[in-house]
Design a protein around this motif. Structure first.
Motif, PDB file in Angstrom:
ATOM      1  N   ALA A 120       0.813  -1.215   0.000  1.00 17.72           N
ATOM      2  CA  ALA A 120       0.000   0.000   0.000  1.00 17.72           C
ATOM      3  C   ALA A 120       0.850   1.269   0.000  1.00 17.72           C
ATOM      4  O   ALA A 120       0.332   2.363  -0.218  1.00 17.72           O
ATOM      5  CB  ALA A 120      -0.934   0.007   1.212  1.00 17.72           C
ATOM      6  N   VAL A 121       2.143   1.122   0.240  1.00 20.94           N
ATOM      7  CA  VAL A 121       3.048   2.279   0.270  1.00 20.94           C
ATOM      8  C   VAL A 121       3.226   2.811  -1.149  1.00 20.94           C
ATOM      9  O   VAL A 121       3.497   2.051  -2.081  1.00 20.94           O
ATOM     10  CB  VAL A 121       4.412   1.902   0.890  1.00 20.94           C
ATOM     11  CG1 VAL A 121       5.413   3.045   0.736  1.00 20.94           C
ATOM     12  CG2 VAL A 121       4.234   1.521   2.350  1.00 20.94           C
ATOM     13  N   VAL A 122       3.053   4.123  -1.310  1.00 21.23           N
ATOM     14  CA  VAL A 122       3.223   4.747  -2.616  1.00 21.23           C
ATOM     15  C   VAL A 122       4.516   5.545  -2.716  1.00 21.23           C
ATOM     16  O   VAL A 122       5.074   5.707  -3.800  1.00 21.23           O
ATOM     17  CB  VAL A 122       2.024   5.636  -2.995  1.00 21.23           C
ATOM     18  CG1 VAL A 122       0.779   4.794  -3.189  1.00 21.23           C
ATOM     19  CG2 VAL A 122       1.777   6.721  -1.973  1.00 21.23           C
ATOM     20  N   HIS A 164      13.781  22.483   5.694  1.00 21.73           N
ATOM     21  CA  HIS A 164      14.425  21.499   4.818  1.00 21.73           C
ATOM     22  C   HIS A 164      13.374  20.512   4.332  1.00 21.73           C
ATOM     23  O   HIS A 164      12.800  19.761   5.123  1.00 21.73           O
ATOM     24  CB  HIS A 164      15.544  20.759   5.563  1.00 21.73           C
ATOM     25  CG  HIS A 164      16.660  21.649   5.989  1.00 21.73           C
ATOM     26  ND1 HIS A 164      17.630  22.097   5.111  1.00 21.73           N
ATOM     27  CD2 HIS A 164      16.941  22.206   7.191  1.00 21.73           C
ATOM     28  CE1 HIS A 164      18.470  22.877   5.760  1.00 21.73           C
ATOM     29  NE2 HIS A 164      18.071  22.964   7.022  1.00 21.73           N
ATOM     30  N   GLU A 165      13.122  20.535   3.043  1.00 19.73           N
ATOM     31  CA  GLU A 165      12.113  19.652   2.460  1.00 19.73           C
ATOM     32  C   GLU A 165      12.602  18.207   2.472  1.00 19.73           C
ATOM     33  O   GLU A 165      13.796  17.936   2.289  1.00 19.73           O
ATOM     34  CB  GLU A 165      11.816  20.062   1.012  1.00 19.73           C
ATOM     35  CG  GLU A 165      11.181  21.424   0.877  1.00 19.73           C
ATOM     36  CD  GLU A 165       9.753  21.476   1.390  1.00 19.73           C
ATOM     37  OE1 GLU A 165       9.053  20.444   1.352  1.00 19.73           O
ATOM     38  OE2 GLU A 165       9.340  22.554   1.838  1.00 19.73           O
ATOM     39  N   LEU A 166      11.683  17.283   2.672  1.00 23.68           N
ATOM     40  CA  LEU A 166      12.014  15.867   2.595  1.00 23.68           C
ATOM     41  C   LEU A 166      12.151  15.463   1.130  1.00 23.68           C
ATOM     42  O   LEU A 166      11.413  15.957   0.275  1.00 23.68           O
ATOM     43  CB  LEU A 166      10.919  15.028   3.260  1.00 23.68           C
ATOM     44  CG  LEU A 166      10.661  15.301   4.740  1.00 23.68           C
ATOM     45  CD1 LEU A 166       9.505  14.456   5.242  1.00 23.68           C
ATOM     46  CD2 LEU A 166      11.901  15.047   5.574  1.00 23.68           C
ATOM     47  N   LEU A 167      13.081  14.572   0.862  1.00 26.70           N
ATOM     48  CA  LEU A 167      13.255  14.045  -0.488  1.00 26.70           C
ATOM     49  C   LEU A 167      12.205  12.978  -0.756  1.00 26.70           C
ATOM     50  O   LEU A 167      11.792  12.254   0.156  1.00 26.70           O
ATOM     51  CB  LEU A 167      14.655  13.449  -0.646  1.00 26.70           C
ATOM     52  CG  LEU A 167      15.823  14.395  -0.397  1.00 26.70           C
ATOM     53  CD1 LEU A 167      17.142  13.643  -0.528  1.00 26.70           C
ATOM     54  CD2 LEU A 167      15.786  15.568  -1.356  1.00 26.70           C
ATOM     55  N   TRP A 168      11.781  12.848  -2.010  1.00 25.81           N
ATOM     56  CA  TRP A 168      10.748  11.892  -2.402  1.00 25.81           C
ATOM     57  C   TRP A 168      11.406  10.661  -3.017  1.00 25.81           C
ATOM     58  O   TRP A 168      12.294  10.774  -3.856  1.00 25.81           O
ATOM     59  CB  TRP A 168       9.825  12.538  -3.430  1.00 25.81           C
ATOM     60  CG  TRP A 168       8.732  11.651  -3.931  1.00 25.81           C
ATOM     61  CD1 TRP A 168       7.481  11.567  -3.424  1.00 25.81           C
ATOM     62  CD2 TRP A 168       8.786  10.732  -5.028  1.00 25.81           C
ATOM     63  NE1 TRP A 168       6.751  10.643  -4.137  1.00 25.81           N
ATOM     64  CE2 TRP A 168       7.530  10.117  -5.126  1.00 25.81           C
ATOM     65  CE3 TRP A 168       9.779  10.371  -5.933  1.00 25.81           C
ATOM     66  CZ2 TRP A 168       7.226   9.163  -6.093  1.00 25.81           C
ATOM     67  CZ3 TRP A 168       9.493   9.412  -6.897  1.00 25.81           C
ATOM     68  CH2 TRP A 168       8.224   8.824  -6.962  1.00 25.81           C
ATOM     69  N   PHE A 169      10.948   9.484  -2.581  1.00 25.42           N
ATOM     70  CA  PHE A 169      11.409   8.225  -3.159  1.00 25.42           C
ATOM     71  C   PHE A 169      10.200   7.361  -3.469  1.00 25.42           C
ATOM     72  O   PHE A 169       9.261   7.303  -2.677  1.00 25.42           O
ATOM     73  CB  PHE A 169      12.334   7.468  -2.173  1.00 25.42           C
ATOM     74  CG  PHE A 169      13.614   8.189  -1.914  1.00 25.42           C
ATOM     75  CD1 PHE A 169      14.719   7.986  -2.710  1.00 25.42           C
ATOM     76  CD2 PHE A 169      13.702   9.089  -0.858  1.00 25.42           C
ATOM     77  CE1 PHE A 169      15.908   8.656  -2.454  1.00 25.42           C
ATOM     78  CE2 PHE A 169      14.882   9.766  -0.596  1.00 25.42           C
ATOM     79  CZ  PHE A 169      15.991   9.549  -1.412  1.00 25.42           C
ATOM     80  N   ASP A 170      10.241   6.676  -4.585  1.00 30.69           N
ATOM     81  CA  ASP A 170       9.186   5.760  -4.965  1.00 30.69           C
ATOM     82  C   ASP A 170       9.198   4.551  -4.026  1.00 30.69           C
ATOM     83  O   ASP A 170      10.260   4.174  -3.504  1.00 30.69           O
ATOM     84  CB  ASP A 170       9.386   5.310  -6.420  1.00 30.69           C
ATOM     85  CG  ASP A 170       8.229   4.471  -6.903  1.00 30.69           C
ATOM     86  OD1 ASP A 170       7.156   5.036  -7.150  1.00 30.69           O
ATOM     87  OD2 ASP A 170       8.399   3.231  -7.006  1.00 30.69           O
ATOM     88  N   ALA A 171       8.065   3.937  -3.838  1.00 24.07           N
ATOM     89  CA  ALA A 171       7.960   2.770  -2.958  1.00 24.07           C
ATOM     90  C   ALA A 171       8.908   1.643  -3.388  1.00 24.07           C
ATOM     91  O   ALA A 171       9.378   0.874  -2.537  1.00 24.07           O
ATOM     92  CB  ALA A 171       6.531   2.255  -2.924  1.00 24.07           C
ATOM     93  N   THR A 172       9.213   1.555  -4.675  1.00 28.26           N
ATOM     94  CA  THR A 172      10.118   0.503  -5.145  1.00 28.26           C
ATOM     95  C   THR A 172      11.544   0.691  -4.649  1.00 28.26           C
ATOM     96  O   THR A 172      12.345  -0.228  -4.704  1.00 28.26           O
ATOM     97  CB  THR A 172      10.127   0.428  -6.681  1.00 28.26           C
ATOM     98  OG1 THR A 172      10.544   1.693  -7.206  1.00 28.26           O
ATOM     99  CG2 THR A 172       8.735   0.074  -7.220  1.00 28.26           C
ATOM    100  N   GLU A 173      11.860   1.880  -4.141  1.00 30.21           N
ATOM    101  CA  GLU A 173      13.200   2.177  -3.638  1.00 30.21           C
ATOM    102  C   GLU A 173      13.339   1.929  -2.135  1.00 30.21           C
ATOM    103  O   GLU A 173      14.389   2.171  -1.558  1.00 30.21           O
ATOM    104  CB  GLU A 173      13.562   3.639  -3.944  1.00 30.21           C
ATOM    105  CG  GLU A 173      13.570   3.949  -5.436  1.00 30.21           C
ATOM    106  CD  GLU A 173      13.791   5.419  -5.712  1.00 30.21           C
ATOM    107  OE1 GLU A 173      14.964   5.803  -5.896  1.00 30.21           O
ATOM    108  OE2 GLU A 173      12.792   6.168  -5.724  1.00 30.21           O
ATOM    109  N   LEU A 174      12.289   1.422  -1.518  1.00 29.87           N
ATOM    110  CA  LEU A 174      12.273   1.215  -0.066  1.00 29.87           C
ATOM    111  C   LEU A 174      13.464   0.390   0.424  1.00 29.87           C
ATOM    112  O   LEU A 174      14.140   0.762   1.365  1.00 29.87           O
ATOM    113  CB  LEU A 174      10.961   0.556   0.351  1.00 29.87           C
ATOM    114  CG  LEU A 174      10.765   0.284   1.829  1.00 29.87           C
ATOM    115  CD1 LEU A 174      10.812   1.573   2.626  1.00 29.87           C
ATOM    116  CD2 LEU A 174       9.441  -0.417   2.065  1.00 29.87           C
TER     117      LEU A 174
END
Length: 178
Positions: A120-122, A164-174
């Motif tokens: 369910a993580v996006v 400081h903004e958080l960086l975005w990572f796709d769920a596939t990079e978990l």
């Protein structure tokens, strides 16, 4: 997007690298987990905000909650790094319950009433691995008690970390993040 029988809702799960690793090993976030989402209180507070701004507000409050988790890890001497983590997941509306207990801290507080599988993580949002960011987060952790007591200087320290903004990572990079 996970297919559910009911309405889907985006939730933001405050975490640390340690709790993220635990959820990865378990394959889920457990029922009862404190989370954040767009709530009526957020909608009321940001009257003029569009859907994206409301989601950003909920995610920002989850990042603040991550600071509190980091402070708890620091007190338990079980921390990984001074790094805020927020996990965005899409869950069925029935999995989300209002959390009045945390409403004083965050307008977006909710509680999960079901387990949330990693499927369910996006996306995952994490602080940049830069000395200035880690220093600002560490200072914010130390300033939390004073900020909670109304100290304006401590609140300013928290605002510095928030800048400081958080960086975005796709769920596939978990797996790479852990």
């Amino acid at each position: 997007l996970i297919e559910y029988g009911g309405r889907v809702r985006r939730v933001y799960l405050p975490a640390t690298l340690g709790t993220l690793a635990s959820a990865y090993v378990a394959g889920r976030f457990e029922s009862g987990y404190a989370a954040h989402a767009v709530t009526p209180a957020i909608r009321e507070w940001y009257v003029e905000g569009d859907a994206e701004e409301l989601e950003y507000a909920a995610m920002s409050e989850a990042a603040d909650a991550s600071l509190r988790l980091l402070a708890g890890e620091l007190a338990a001497e079980a921390r990984y790094e001074n790094c805020r983590v927020v996990v965005a997941a899409d869950v069925e509306e029935s999995c989300v319950s209002p959390d009045a207990g945390d409403a004083a801290i965050a307008r977006s507080s909710v509680r999960l009433v079901c387990t949330v599988p990693l499927s369910a993580v996006v996306s995952v949002h994490i602080d940049e691995d830069a000395p200035a960011v880690r220093s600002a987060v560490a200072a914010a952790i130390r300033a939390l008690p004073a900020a909670d007591d109304g100290d304006d200087d401590a609140a300013f320290v928290l605002d510095e970390a928030r800048s400081h903004e958080l960086l975005w990572f796709d769920a596939t990079e978990l797996v790479d993040l852990i």
